[in-house]
Design an enzyme around this catalytic site. Sequence first.
Site, PDB file in Angstrom:
ATOM      1  N   TYR A 289      -3.518   0.086   9.943  1.00 30.84           N
ATOM      2  CA  TYR A 289      -3.332  -0.344   8.550  1.00 30.84           C
ATOM      3  C   TYR A 289      -1.910  -0.022   8.086  1.00 30.84           C
ATOM      4  O   TYR A 289      -1.245  -0.849   7.463  1.00 30.84           O
ATOM      5  CB  TYR A 289      -4.362   0.394   7.695  1.00 30.84           C
ATOM      6  CG  TYR A 289      -4.411   0.034   6.241  1.00 30.84           C
ATOM      7  CD1 TYR A 289      -3.772   0.825   5.294  1.00 30.84           C
ATOM      8  CD2 TYR A 289      -5.128  -1.068   5.796  1.00 30.84           C
ATOM      9  CE1 TYR A 289      -3.843   0.519   3.943  1.00 30.84           C
ATOM     10  CE2 TYR A 289      -5.212  -1.380   4.446  1.00 30.84           C
ATOM     11  CZ  TYR A 289      -4.567  -0.578   3.529  1.00 30.84           C
ATOM     12  OH  TYR A 289      -4.633  -0.875   2.178  1.00 30.84           O
TER      13      TYR A 289
ATOM     14  N   SER B 186       0.834  -1.211   0.000  1.00 30.06           N
ATOM     15  CA  SER B 186       0.000   0.000   0.000  1.00 30.06           C
ATOM     16  C   SER B 186       0.861   1.249   0.000  1.00 30.06           C
ATOM     17  O   SER B 186       2.062   1.178   0.310  1.00 30.06           O
ATOM     18  CB  SER B 186      -0.866  -0.021   1.270  1.00 30.06           C
ATOM     19  OG  SER B 186      -1.367   1.264   1.589  1.00 30.06           O
TER      20      SER B 186
HETATM   21  P1  NAP Z   1     -11.911  -4.972  -0.538  1.00 36.43           P
HETATM   22  O1  NAP Z   1     -12.722  -4.535  -1.701  1.00 36.43           O
HETATM   23  O2  NAP Z   1     -12.296  -4.573   0.837  1.00 36.43           O
HETATM   24  O3  NAP Z   1     -11.722  -6.582  -0.598  1.00 36.43           O
HETATM   25  C1  NAP Z   1     -10.998  -7.175   0.419  1.00 36.43           C
HETATM   26  C2  NAP Z   1     -11.163  -8.672   0.250  1.00 36.43           C
HETATM   27  O4  NAP Z   1     -10.483  -9.337   1.325  1.00 36.43           O
HETATM   28  C3  NAP Z   1     -12.625  -9.090   0.316  1.00 36.43           C
HETATM   29  O5  NAP Z   1     -12.866 -10.135  -0.618  1.00 36.43           O
HETATM   30  C4  NAP Z   1     -12.740  -9.618   1.733  1.00 36.43           C
HETATM   31  O6  NAP Z   1     -13.711 -10.605   1.881  1.00 36.43           O
HETATM   32  C5  NAP Z   1     -11.387 -10.273   1.895  1.00 36.43           C
HETATM   33  N1  NAP Z   1     -11.092 -10.535   3.316  1.00 36.43           N
HETATM   34  C6  NAP Z   1     -11.085  -9.652   4.333  1.00 36.43           C
HETATM   35  N2  NAP Z   1     -10.770 -10.276   5.473  1.00 36.43           N
HETATM   36  C7  NAP Z   1     -10.597 -11.596   5.175  1.00 36.43           C
HETATM   37  C8  NAP Z   1     -10.262 -12.754   5.940  1.00 36.43           C
HETATM   38  N3  NAP Z   1     -10.048 -12.690   7.254  1.00 36.43           N
HETATM   39  N4  NAP Z   1     -10.164 -13.947   5.289  1.00 36.43           N
HETATM   40  C9  NAP Z   1     -10.405 -14.028   3.967  1.00 36.43           C
HETATM   41  N5  NAP Z   1     -10.719 -12.961   3.177  1.00 36.43           N
HETATM   42  C10 NAP Z   1     -10.809 -11.767   3.795  1.00 36.43           C
HETATM   43  O7  NAP Z   1     -10.438  -4.459  -0.722  1.00 36.43           O
HETATM   44  P2  NAP Z   1      -9.614  -4.063  -2.025  1.00 36.43           P
HETATM   45  O8  NAP Z   1      -9.657  -2.592  -2.216  1.00 36.43           O
HETATM   46  O9  NAP Z   1      -9.940  -4.992  -3.147  1.00 36.43           O
HETATM   47  O10 NAP Z   1      -8.156  -4.390  -1.461  1.00 36.43           O
HETATM   48  C11 NAP Z   1      -7.552  -5.646  -1.637  1.00 36.43           C
HETATM   49  C12 NAP Z   1      -6.161  -5.520  -1.049  1.00 36.43           C
HETATM   50  O11 NAP Z   1      -5.514  -4.388  -1.625  1.00 36.43           O
HETATM   51  C13 NAP Z   1      -6.158  -5.277   0.459  1.00 36.43           C
HETATM   52  O12 NAP Z   1      -5.047  -5.927   1.033  1.00 36.43           O
HETATM   53  C14 NAP Z   1      -5.975  -3.756   0.555  1.00 36.43           C
HETATM   54  O13 NAP Z   1      -5.369  -3.390   1.780  1.00 36.43           O
HETATM   55  C15 NAP Z   1      -5.057  -3.523  -0.584  1.00 36.43           C
HETATM   56  N6  NAP Z   1      -5.024  -2.164  -1.116  1.00 36.43           N
HETATM   57  C16 NAP Z   1      -6.169  -1.553  -1.533  1.00 36.43           C
HETATM   58  C17 NAP Z   1      -6.065  -0.267  -2.101  1.00 36.43           C
HETATM   59  C18 NAP Z   1      -7.248   0.501  -2.593  1.00 36.43           C
HETATM   60  O14 NAP Z   1      -7.096   1.714  -2.835  1.00 36.43           O
HETATM   61  N7  NAP Z   1      -8.399  -0.117  -2.769  1.00 36.43           N
HETATM   62  C19 NAP Z   1      -4.820   0.349  -2.234  1.00 36.43           C
HETATM   63  C20 NAP Z   1      -3.689  -0.313  -1.741  1.00 36.43           C
HETATM   64  C21 NAP Z   1      -3.803  -1.580  -1.200  1.00 36.43           C
HETATM   65  P3  NAP Z   1     -15.125 -10.213   2.565  1.00 36.43           P
HETATM   66  O15 NAP Z   1     -16.011  -9.812   1.457  1.00 36.43           O
HETATM   67  O16 NAP Z   1     -15.531 -11.479   3.234  1.00 36.43           O
HETATM   68  O17 NAP Z   1     -14.881  -9.090   3.555  1.00 36.43           O
HETATM   69  C1  GCO Z   2      -6.921   5.259   3.118  1.00 34.53           C
HETATM   70  C2  GCO Z   2      -7.033   4.295   1.967  1.00 34.53           C
HETATM   71  C3  GCO Z   2      -5.676   3.762   1.607  1.00 34.53           C
HETATM   72  C4  GCO Z   2      -5.819   2.803   0.459  1.00 34.53           C
HETATM   73  C5  GCO Z   2      -4.506   2.253   0.052  1.00 34.53           C
HETATM   74  C6  GCO Z   2      -3.563   3.284  -0.459  1.00 34.53           C
HETATM   75  O1  GCO Z   2      -7.845   5.301   3.935  1.00 34.53           O
HETATM   76  O2  GCO Z   2      -5.894   5.952   3.165  1.00 34.53           O
HETATM   77  O3  GCO Z   2      -7.918   3.251   2.259  1.00 34.53           O
HETATM   78  O4  GCO Z   2      -5.085   3.153   2.688  1.00 34.53           O
HETATM   79  O5  GCO Z   2      -6.627   1.731   0.796  1.00 34.53           O
HETATM   80  O6  GCO Z   2      -3.936   1.444   1.013  1.00 34.53           O
HETATM   81  O7  GCO Z   2      -2.449   2.616  -1.003  1.00 34.53           O
END
Ligand code: NAP
Ligand code: GCO
Length: 262
Positions: free
Chosen positions: A160, A147
């Site tokens: 986080y 992230s």
């Molecule tokens: P999301 O839409 O919230 O999806 C997260 C997924 O993880 C969901 O399928 C959720 O399942 C699953 N999950 C959560 N807790 C779990 C557990 N204990 N066991 C199994 N599955 C679990 O998030 P996203 O935006 O796609 O993010 C995916 C990854 O990218 C995360 O690691 C997040 O931190 C990272 N990330 C996101 C962003 C962003 O801007 N979106 C940026 C940087 C990094 P449920 O439906 O059951 O909750």
């Molecule tokens: C926040 C956002 C970020 C993104 C991502 C950025 O609240 O700042 O959720 O943390 O999820 O991780 O890379």
Amino acid sequence: MDIIKKFSLEGKVALVTGASYGIGFAIAKSYSEAGATIVFNDINQELVNKGIKAYAEEGIKAFGYVCDVTDEQMVNELVEKIEKEVGVIDILVNNAGIIKRVAMIDMKAADFRKVIDVDLNAPFIVSKAVIPAMIKKGHGKIINICSMMSELGRETVSAYAAAKGGLKMLTKNIAAEYGEYNIQCNGIGPGYIATPQTAPLRTQGHPFNNFIIGKTPAARWGTTEDLVGPAVFLASDASDFVNGHVLYVDGGILATLGKQPE
Ligand code: NAP
Ligand code: GCO
């Protein structure tokens, strides 16, 4: 080997955790398009079924299993089941993650621990479960979804950021410890991506929405499609000498102090 073949995932088994939707789903879909067999998990059967249906709508026969990635016994049973029913895992994407946005001094310790459990302890547990078979097989790819918060802090995301900072170092440690077995462990550091996780920040008029667009040189929120090319690269033979690296896919956020206000 011709250069396109280097990016092929033909014959590989890829486990993407938490991939019923969002970033995990997009990565898994791209892996299928590159030739891999897709395995994913979610925390209950209803969500797994929803995921299987979503993959099927894309013409993908995905293998879905119920597993809470924070539960070591469930994870070990999941890996055993996958190895029996699908095959040895060649590619692991530690994607499952949660976030709780609250001022640190107001955050309950139990909530802090929960975020660390899902976002840091779980990648350790799942990686530990898949590495032995990767060693036996003579290769493996582990991609940890890091992230911006692997590098930067901001208000309300202390747990986080601590987890994602730790995940960056776990990535480097797995690379250091298992590189000699032809296992490459790298991270992808997405910028701000439009998924359910960031939906609360993207509501019309939310100050964060325009802040991020202003802070990002690409002047937009990222999409899950922006991540799939880097994800295929790190899962393929094309990255066999890339190890312990976090590839930031952020539209340039980390490259800039930000624009001066007009
Ligand atoms: P999301 O839409 O919230 O999806 C997260 C997924 O993880 C969901 O399928 C959720 O399942 C699953 N999950 C959560 N807790 C779990 C557990 N204990 N066991 C199994 N599955 C679990 O998030 P996203 O935006 O796609 O993010 C995916 C990854 O990218 C995360 O690691 C997040 O931190 C990272 N990330 C996101 C962003 C962003 O801007 N979106 C940026 C940087 C990094 P449920 O439906 O059951 O909750
Ligand atoms: C926040 C956002 C970020 C993104 C991502 C950025 O609240 O700042 O959720 O943390 O999820 O991780 O890379």
